[in-house]
Design a protein around this motif. Structure first.
Motif, PDB file in Angstrom:
ATOM      1  N   MET A   1      16.572  56.731   6.943  1.00  0.00           N
ATOM      2  CA  MET A   1      16.851  57.858   6.054  1.00  0.00           C
ATOM      3  C   MET A   1      16.030  59.090   6.416  1.00  0.00           C
ATOM      4  SD  MET A   1      17.049  55.778   2.433  1.00  0.00           S
ATOM      5  CE  MET A   1      17.866  57.121   1.590  1.00  0.00           C
ATOM      6  N   ASN A   2      15.231  58.975   7.473  1.00  0.00           N
ATOM      7  CA  ASN A   2      14.379  60.085   7.917  1.00  0.00           C
ATOM      8  C   ASN A   2      13.524  60.608   6.759  1.00  0.00           C
ATOM      9  OD1 ASN A   2      13.315  61.891   9.798  1.00  0.00           O
ATOM     10  ND2 ASN A   2      14.811  63.480   9.295  1.00  0.00           N
ATOM     11  N   SER A   3      12.827  59.667   6.085  1.00  0.00           N
ATOM     12  CA  SER A   3      12.012  60.032   4.938  1.00  0.00           C
ATOM     13  C   SER A   3      10.620  59.432   5.058  1.00  0.00           C
ATOM     14  CB  SER A   3      12.663  59.573   3.631  1.00  0.00           C
ATOM     15  OG  SER A   3      12.749  58.158   3.583  1.00  0.00           O
ATOM     16  N   PHE A   4       9.686  60.030   4.344  1.00  0.00           N
ATOM     17  CA  PHE A   4       8.308  59.547   4.295  1.00  0.00           C
ATOM     18  C   PHE A   4       7.830  59.634   2.859  1.00  0.00           C
ATOM     19  CE2 PHE A   4       3.656  59.893   4.938  1.00  0.00           C
ATOM     20  CZ  PHE A   4       3.470  58.758   5.727  1.00  0.00           C
ATOM     21  N   THR A   5       7.305  58.531   2.324  1.00  0.00           N
ATOM     22  CA  THR A   5       6.934  58.433   0.921  1.00  0.00           C
ATOM     23  C   THR A   5       5.484  57.994   0.794  1.00  0.00           C
ATOM     24  OG1 THR A   5       9.200  57.799   0.321  1.00  0.00           O
ATOM     25  CG2 THR A   5       7.471  57.313  -1.281  1.00  0.00           C
ATOM     26  N   VAL A   6       4.748  58.657  -0.090  1.00  0.00           N
ATOM     27  CA  VAL A   6       3.380  58.264  -0.410  1.00  0.00           C
ATOM     28  C   VAL A   6       3.281  58.081  -1.921  1.00  0.00           C
ATOM     29  CG1 VAL A   6       0.927  58.815  -0.176  1.00  0.00           C
ATOM     30  CG2 VAL A   6       2.557  59.704   1.509  1.00  0.00           C
ATOM     31  N   VAL A   7       2.785  56.917  -2.354  1.00  0.00           N
ATOM     32  CA  VAL A   7       2.567  56.662  -3.775  1.00  0.00           C
ATOM     33  C   VAL A   7       1.060  56.629  -4.020  1.00  0.00           C
ATOM     34  CG1 VAL A   7       3.000  55.149  -5.742  1.00  0.00           C
ATOM     35  CG2 VAL A   7       4.702  55.336  -3.912  1.00  0.00           C
TER      36      VAL A   7
ATOM     37  N   GLY B   1     -11.469  55.949  -7.456  1.00  0.00           N
ATOM     38  CA  GLY B   1     -10.544  55.404  -8.446  1.00  0.00           C
ATOM     39  C   GLY B   1      -9.090  55.532  -8.054  1.00  0.00           C
ATOM     40  N   ILE B   2      -8.823  55.769  -6.771  1.00  0.00           N
ATOM     41  CA  ILE B   2      -7.434  55.948  -6.342  1.00  0.00           C
ATOM     42  C   ILE B   2      -6.959  54.743  -5.532  1.00  0.00           C
ATOM     43  CG2 ILE B   2      -7.623  58.453  -6.331  1.00  0.00           C
ATOM     44  CD1 ILE B   2      -7.645  58.222  -3.198  1.00  0.00           C
ATOM     45  N   PHE B   3      -5.626  54.584  -5.508  1.00  0.00           N
ATOM     46  CA  PHE B   3      -4.960  53.537  -4.734  1.00  0.00           C
ATOM     47  C   PHE B   3      -3.723  54.174  -4.115  1.00  0.00           C
ATOM     48  CE2 PHE B   3      -7.161  51.793  -8.371  1.00  0.00           C
ATOM     49  CZ  PHE B   3      -8.045  50.920  -7.741  1.00  0.00           C
ATOM     50  N   VAL B   4      -3.542  53.979  -2.806  1.00  0.00           N
ATOM     51  CA  VAL B   4      -2.525  54.741  -2.071  1.00  0.00           C
ATOM     52  C   VAL B   4      -1.774  53.818  -1.125  1.00  0.00           C
ATOM     53  CG1 VAL B   4      -2.085  56.776  -0.650  1.00  0.00           C
ATOM     54  CG2 VAL B   4      -4.122  56.707  -2.113  1.00  0.00           C
ATOM     55  N   SER B   5      -0.473  53.965  -1.073  1.00  0.00           N
ATOM     56  CA  SER B   5       0.351  53.298  -0.061  1.00  0.00           C
ATOM     57  C   SER B   5       1.363  54.307   0.479  1.00  0.00           C
ATOM     58  CB  SER B   5       1.077  52.077  -0.643  1.00  0.00           C
ATOM     59  OG  SER B   5       1.844  52.444  -1.785  1.00  0.00           O
ATOM     60  N   ALA B   6       1.800  54.102   1.722  1.00  0.00           N
ATOM     61  CA  ALA B   6       2.720  55.053   2.363  1.00  0.00           C
ATOM     62  C   ALA B   6       3.772  54.303   3.153  1.00  0.00           C
ATOM     63  CB  ALA B   6       1.946  56.004   3.276  1.00  0.00           C
ATOM     64  N   PHE B   7       4.970  54.893   3.234  1.00  0.00           N
ATOM     65  CA  PHE B   7       6.128  54.220   3.818  1.00  0.00           C
ATOM     66  C   PHE B   7       6.976  55.226   4.583  1.00  0.00           C
ATOM     67  CE2 PHE B   7       4.720  52.306  -0.040  1.00  0.00           C
ATOM     68  CZ  PHE B   7       4.737  50.938   0.208  1.00  0.00           C
ATOM     69  N   GLU B   8       7.395  54.830   5.777  1.00  0.00           N
ATOM     70  CA  GLU B   8       8.332  55.670   6.514  1.00  0.00           C
ATOM     71  C   GLU B   8       9.658  54.936   6.642  1.00  0.00           C
ATOM     72  OE1 GLU B   8       6.513  56.504  10.310  1.00  0.00           O
ATOM     73  OE2 GLU B   8       7.479  54.760  11.237  1.00  0.00           O
ATOM     74  N   ASN B   9      10.733  55.689   6.520  1.00  0.00           N
ATOM     75  CA  ASN B   9      12.073  55.131   6.612  1.00  0.00           C
ATOM     76  C   ASN B   9      12.827  55.911   7.677  1.00  0.00           C
ATOM     77  OD1 ASN B   9      14.787  54.334   6.184  1.00  0.00           O
ATOM     78  ND2 ASN B   9      14.325  53.810   4.048  1.00  0.00           N
TER      79      ASN B   9
ATOM     80  N   SER C   1      -2.998  58.708 -13.622  1.00  0.00           N
ATOM     81  CA  SER C   1      -1.648  59.166 -13.283  1.00  0.00           C
ATOM     82  C   SER C   1      -1.068  58.356 -12.130  1.00  0.00           C
ATOM     83  CB  SER C   1      -1.671  60.646 -12.894  1.00  0.00           C
ATOM     84  OG  SER C   1      -2.464  60.846 -11.729  1.00  0.00           O
ATOM     85  N   VAL C   2       0.256  58.445 -12.000  1.00  0.00           N
ATOM     86  CA  VAL C   2       0.983  57.924 -10.842  1.00  0.00           C
ATOM     87  C   VAL C   2       1.774  59.082 -10.245  1.00  0.00           C
ATOM     88  CG1 VAL C   2       2.620  56.218  -9.966  1.00  0.00           C
ATOM     89  CG2 VAL C   2       1.216  55.672 -11.967  1.00  0.00           C
ATOM     90  N   THR C   3       1.622  59.277  -8.947  1.00  0.00           N
ATOM     91  CA  THR C   3       2.301  60.369  -8.246  1.00  0.00           C
ATOM     92  C   THR C   3       3.038  59.813  -7.046  1.00  0.00           C
ATOM     93  OG1 THR C   3       0.622  61.983  -8.893  1.00  0.00           O
ATOM     94  CG2 THR C   3       1.956  62.514  -6.960  1.00  0.00           C
ATOM     95  N   THR C   4       4.274  60.231  -6.868  1.00  0.00           N
ATOM     96  CA  THR C   4       5.013  59.923  -5.646  1.00  0.00           C
ATOM     97  C   THR C   4       5.298  61.217  -4.902  1.00  0.00           C
ATOM     98  OG1 THR C   4       6.058  57.913  -6.511  1.00  0.00           O
ATOM     99  CG2 THR C   4       7.149  58.986  -4.674  1.00  0.00           C
ATOM    100  N   LEU C   5       4.926  61.222  -3.646  1.00  0.00           N
ATOM    101  CA  LEU C   5       5.227  62.348  -2.751  1.00  0.00           C
ATOM    102  C   LEU C   5       6.344  61.915  -1.813  1.00  0.00           C
ATOM    103  CD1 LEU C   5       1.590  63.394  -1.744  1.00  0.00           C
ATOM    104  CD2 LEU C   5       2.972  64.277  -3.647  1.00  0.00           C
ATOM    105  N   LEU C   6       7.353  62.748  -1.682  1.00  0.00           N
ATOM    106  CA  LEU C   6       8.507  62.420  -0.844  1.00  0.00           C
ATOM    107  C   LEU C   6       8.812  63.578   0.111  1.00  0.00           C
ATOM    108  CD1 LEU C   6      11.062  60.703  -0.127  1.00  0.00           C
ATOM    109  CD2 LEU C   6      12.227  61.965  -1.951  1.00  0.00           C
ATOM    110  N   ASN C   7       8.920  63.249   1.367  1.00  0.00           N
ATOM    111  CA  ASN C   7       9.426  64.200   2.354  1.00  0.00           C
ATOM    112  C   ASN C   7      10.682  63.609   2.961  1.00  0.00           C
ATOM    113  OD1 ASN C   7       9.482  65.032   5.485  1.00  0.00           O
ATOM    114  ND2 ASN C   7       8.603  66.705   4.298  1.00  0.00           N
ATOM    115  N   GLY C   8      11.796  64.304   2.753  1.00  0.00           N
ATOM    116  CA  GLY C   8      13.078  63.776   3.229  1.00  0.00           C
ATOM    117  C   GLY C   8      13.922  63.274   2.076  1.00  0.00           C
ATOM    118  N   SER C   9      14.861  62.412   2.388  1.00  0.00           N
ATOM    119  CA  SER C   9      15.819  61.914   1.396  1.00  0.00           C
ATOM    120  C   SER C   9      15.395  60.544   0.892  1.00  0.00           C
ATOM    121  CB  SER C   9      17.222  61.830   2.000  1.00  0.00           C
ATOM    122  OG  SER C   9      18.120  61.217   1.099  1.00  0.00           O
ATOM    123  N   ALA C  10      15.563  60.338  -0.433  1.00  0.00           N
ATOM    124  CA  ALA C  10      15.333  59.009  -1.007  1.00  0.00           C
ATOM    125  C   ALA C  10      16.650  58.356  -1.405  1.00  0.00           C
ATOM    126  CB  ALA C  10      14.433  59.122  -2.222  1.00  0.00           C
ATOM    127  N   TYR C  11      17.759  58.977  -1.053  1.00  0.00           N
ATOM    128  CA  TYR C  11      19.034  58.488  -1.538  1.00  0.00           C
ATOM    129  C   TYR C  11      20.119  58.965  -0.588  1.00  0.00           C
ATOM    130  CZ  TYR C  11      21.873  56.743  -5.437  1.00  0.00           C
ATOM    131  OH  TYR C  11      22.704  56.016  -6.245  1.00  0.00           O
TER     132      TYR C  11
END
Length: 467
Positions: A398-404, A387-395, A456-466
C-alpha cells in the motif's frame, strides 16, 4: 474590609511539562508480517434473537471505520434434546455473508476464522480420574462440562469440521483458518472439551487435521489457544506449545501458534511481566517452530481511559497490551473477544452495536485501521524512561508507513525521530481521555513537530491505510 472583584477571566490551565525523547527507527530490520486485527461475533451476542445480529450499517462500521481484517466465530455443535446451542449456521449466516459482501465491496481482504468450543456430543467421551478418555462412555455433560474427544471418533470429527468449512464455501467464503479446540485445559459449564497438554492434544492434532486437509488443503490451522500466562510462564506442565514443538508430526499439522492474551494490564516495559511473557513465547515457541504467532482472544478491560478504582485495566492499558504483543512477541494477529453487544459497553465488548463506540473501540482503531495485512513491523528503539511505547510498520503493498505511539506519562513528550527513510510528514490521529479525542484526525504534522499529550495514543500515517 474590601473584597477583590472577580475579573471574570478564566484561569489559565496548568502548565504541563514537556520532555524530549528520541525514537530511533531502522527500516532495514524487519520482523513479522501482519495478518490482521479483529474480533469475535455479531452485532449482538449469539444467543440474541436472529433479527438483532446484523445490519449493513454495523457491517460498514466495523469494516470501514474500525478496520477489522479478521473475523472470528464459533463452529457450533448441533443441539440435542437435552442441550441447546446458542446458534447454528442458519443463525450465523446473515452476519457472515453481510460482512463478506461489504468487505468485498470495500476491497478489504477480510479473513474468516472459527474456533470449536466442543465437538458434537456423540463424538465425546468421559474422562477417568487421570483425565484420560474412557472410550465408549458418553460425557455426562454432552458438549458442556468438559469431557474429551473419543479417540475412536478422530475421523468423524475431522469430517465434521470439514463439513463446517463447506458451509462457508457454499456461501462463497473460504475459511482462512480454524482452531480445533478453544482453551483445551479448561472444563467449563459451557461448550468445552479437555485435552492434556502432554499427549492427547497433540494426538488429536495428528489424527484429525489430515482428514480436514484432505478436503481443504489450503485452510490453515491455529492453536492451542491456551493462556498467555501459562505458555509464557514457568509452570511447564501446562505448556501445550512446548509439547507441540517436541512432537514434529503434530507440529507439521499446525500452521499458526495461538494464545489467549488474558493477563494483568500493566505497562509493557522491557522488564515487565507482560513483556517477559510475550518475549518467552516468541523465543521459545514462535522462533524455534518457524510459525506465525497469533493472539486470538482477550477481554476484561473497563471502558474508562485509565482504568477503575478497583484496578480494572482501562482503554489505555489495552493499547499498551496490543503494543506488547506486537513489539515484544512479534504477534502477527490480535483478535478481541466479543466485539459488539446490543445492550451496553462492558468489559467484554468494544461497541454497543451502531449506537455507541467505546474508548476501547477507538484505541483498537489506532492499530486495526492503520496497520493493514501485509505490513511488516520494523525495528524501533525508544526511551522507556519517558513513559512512551512505540511500534512502526511499513506496507510496501500500500506504499504506507505507520507509527503508533503511546504516552503513559503525565507529561507532554516531544518526539525526536532518528534513522533513515522516515517520512517528512504524517497524518495524525489522536485519542485521549477527552470526550472528543477518539482516534480523531488532527492537522498533518512534520516529523520534527510530533508532541504526545499526557496519557494518549497517537497514530502517525504516511501514505494510504485503505485501498
Amino acid at each position: 474590609m474590601c473584597s477583590k472583584k472577580n475579573s471574570g477571566k478564566t484561569p489559565d490551565p496548568p502548565i504541563v511539562p514537556v520532555v524530549n525523547s528520541t525514537v530511533t527507527i531502522d527500516r532495514t530490520q524487519k520482523y513479522q508480517t501482519i495478518d490482521g486485527f479483529g474480533f469475535f461475533g455479531a452485532k449482538g451476542v449469539w444467543w440474541d434473537k436472529a433479527s438483532s445480529l446484523y445490519n449493513d450499517i454495523w457491517g460498514t462500521q466495523v469494516i470501514q471505520d474500525l478496520g477489522v481484517t479478521i473475523w472470528r466465530t464459533e463452529l457450533f455443535p448441533p443441539s440435542t434434546t437435552t442441550v441447546q446451542q446458542d446458534a447454528d449456521w442458519d443463525k450465523e449466516k446473515s452476519t457472515v455473508t453481510g460482512l463478506s459482501r461489504i468487505a468485498t465491496a470495500e476491497r478489504v481482504p477480510l479473513k474468516f476464522i472459527f474456533t470449536v468450543w466442543s465437538p458434537p456430543a456423540d463424538f465425546k467421551c468421559a474422562l477417568d480420574a487421570n483425565d484420560d478418555p474412557i472410550t465408549g462412555t458418553p460425557n455426562p455433560g454432552g458438549t458442556k462440562n468438559g469431557g474429551t474427544l473419543d479417540p475412536s471418533k478422530y475421523s468423524d470429527y475431522g469430517n465434521w469440521i470439514a463439513d463446517g468449512i463447506q458451509l462457508f464455501k457454499n456461501s462463497g467464503i473460504d475459511i482462512y483458518a480454524f482452531s480445533p479446540q478453544n482453551e483445551p485445559l479448561f472444563k467449563q459449564p459451557f461448550n468445552s472439551c479437555f485435552y492434556k497438554p502432554t499427549g492427547s492434544y497433540a494426538n488429536m492434532i495428528k489424527n484429525v487435521i489430515p482428514t480436514v486437509k484432505t478436503r481443504f488443503p489450503n485452510v490453515k490451522v491455529f492453536g492451542p489457544e491456551n493462556m498467555l500466562e501459562m505458555e509464557g510462564g514457568t509452570d511447564r506442565q501446562y505448556f501445550y506449545n512446548a509439547n507441540l514443538i517436541s512432537d514434529n508430526t503434530a507440529l507439521q499439522n499446525i500452521d499458526i501458534l495461538a494464545v489467549h492474551g488474558y493477563s494483568d494490564g500493566i505497562s509493557p516495559t522491557g522488564s515487565s511481566k507482560l513483556a517477559n511473557l510475550w518475549s518467552t513465547t516468541k523465543t521459545e515457541h514462535a522462533i524455534p517452530s518457524g510459525k506465525p504467532y497469533w493472539m486470538t482472544e482477550t477481554s476484561g478491560y473497563s471502558d474508562n481511559w485509565l482504568g477503575t478504582a478497583a484496578q480494572k485495566s482501562g482503554a489505555l492499558n489495552l493499547a499498551m497490551d496490543i503494543h506488547a504483543a506486537l513489539y515484544h512477541g512479534n504477534a502477527s494477529a490480535w483478535i478481541w473477544w466479543q466485539g459488539s453487544q446490543n445492550d451496553a459497553i462492558g468489559e467484554f465488548n468494544l461497541m454497543k452495536g451502531t449506537e455507541e463506540k467505546g474508548k476501547k473501540y477507538y484505541v483498537s482503531k489506532h492499530f486495526y485501521r492503520f496497520i493493514r495485512p501485509g505490513a511488516r513491523m520494523v525495528k524501533v528503539t525508544y526511551e522507556e524512561a519517558a513513559g512512551i511505547f512505540v511500534s512502526a510498520f511499513e506496507n510496501t503493498i500500500m506504499n504506507s508507513f505507520t507509527v503508533v505511539l503511546i504516552n503513559n506519562s503525565d507529561k507532554q513528550v516531544k518526539i525526536n525521530f532518528a534513522g533513515a527513510d522516515i517520512p517528512d510528514t504524517f497524518d495524525y490521529y489522536l485519542s485521549t481521555e477527552a470526550a472528543g479525542d477518539n482516534c480523531s484526525r488532527q492537522i498533518p504534522v512534520a516529523k520534527d513537530k510530533v508532541t504526545l499529550p499526557p496519557f494518549s495514543v497517537t497514530t502517525l500515517l504516511n501514505g494510504s491505510a485503505y485501498e
